[in-house]
Design a protein around this motif. Structure first.
Motif, mmCIF file in Angstrom:
data_model
loop_
_atom_site.group_PDB
_atom_site.id
_atom_site.type_symbol
_atom_site.label_atom_id
_atom_site.label_comp_id
_atom_site.label_asym_id
_atom_site.label_seq_id
_atom_site.Cartn_x
_atom_site.Cartn_y
_atom_site.Cartn_z
ATOM 1 N N PRO A 45 7.339 53.267 -41.496
ATOM 2 C CA PRO A 45 6.428 54.404 -41.631
ATOM 3 C C PRO A 45 6.493 55.386 -40.449
ATOM 4 N N ASP A 79 5.671 59.669 -43.901
ATOM 5 C CA ASP A 79 4.811 59.009 -44.876
ATOM 6 C C ASP A 79 3.430 59.644 -44.890
ATOM 7 N N TRP A 99 -5.973 54.547 -43.071
ATOM 8 C CA TRP A 99 -4.617 54.615 -43.637
ATOM 9 C C TRP A 99 -3.779 53.462 -43.118
ATOM 10 N N ARG A 102 -4.897 50.261 -44.858
ATOM 11 C CA ARG A 102 -4.387 50.176 -46.240
ATOM 12 C C ARG A 102 -2.905 49.794 -46.275
ATOM 13 N N LYS A 103 -2.154 50.226 -45.293
ATOM 14 C CA LYS A 103 -0.711 49.961 -45.245
ATOM 15 C C LYS A 103 -0.384 48.673 -44.472
#
Length: 185
Positions: A45, A79, A99, A102-103
């Motif tokens: 990412p 990303d 974020w 979540r990743k």
């Protein structure tokens, strides 16, 4: 474990030497590009953050050419891209902590501009939030700064202070770009 690359304020407006004054580390952009290339090759990412200044005389105001990213990011396939109006990327237009959560991202490498402002503040907040933060010191730069007593600290002195603050305070591990790239699996 996935490690994100967080690139802070790599914007053309920082090329305005008349506005900012003397800078350090002329190799910062090449190191930023090397990190970006490595992350994109690995398909890890990449997050790009830009400063949207609200100050009327700032070259970083939205709608001005200085708000655009530097050419080193032209091939970036991020990303996530978002703006901020304060020093920390964790207080931007996107909830970066949410974020990352979540990743399932628990670590990030940080590079960008300015070493002692937005980069250091974001690293400190990341450390406080429990992230494993690696600070690519030679992939950042800053400018000379005058203190309240009228004395000026050079950009190099400010960078050394940032490294000491982050390392001594346990906020981040400070490494060179070469060390970071050599440690990639």
């Amino acid at each position: 474990m996935t490690t994100a690359l967080l690139l802070i304020d790599v914007q053309q407006g920082f090329d305005d030497a008349l506005f900012w004054g003397p800078r350090n580390n002329p190799g910062a952009e090449a190191n930023i590009k090397a990190l970006l290339d490595a992350w994109q090759t690995r398909r890890d990412p990449v997050v790009l953050v830009h400063h949207d200044s609200v100050k009327p005389d700032s070259p970083l105001r939205p709608g001005q050419p200085g708000n655009d990213f530097k050419p080193e990011l032209a091939d970036a396939r991020p990303d996530l891209v978002f703006g901020k109006k304060v020093n920390s990327a964790f207080l931007g237009d996107v909830a970066l902590d949410a974020w990352f959560t979540r990743k399932n991202i628990t670590s990030f490498v940080l590079a960008g501009i300015q070493t002692n402002f937005c980069c250091e503040t974001t690293a400190r907040m990341g450390g406080n939030l429990g992230y494993d933060v690696t600070f690519a010191l030679d992939a950042t730069f800053t400018f000379d700064l005058t203190g309240p007593d009228g004395s000026t600290l050079t950009a190099d002195e400010l960078s050394k202070a940032t490294a000491a603050n982050l390392h001594g305070g346990g906020f981040a591990t400070v490494k060179s770009t070469k060390e970071i790239l050599a440690s990639l699996p």
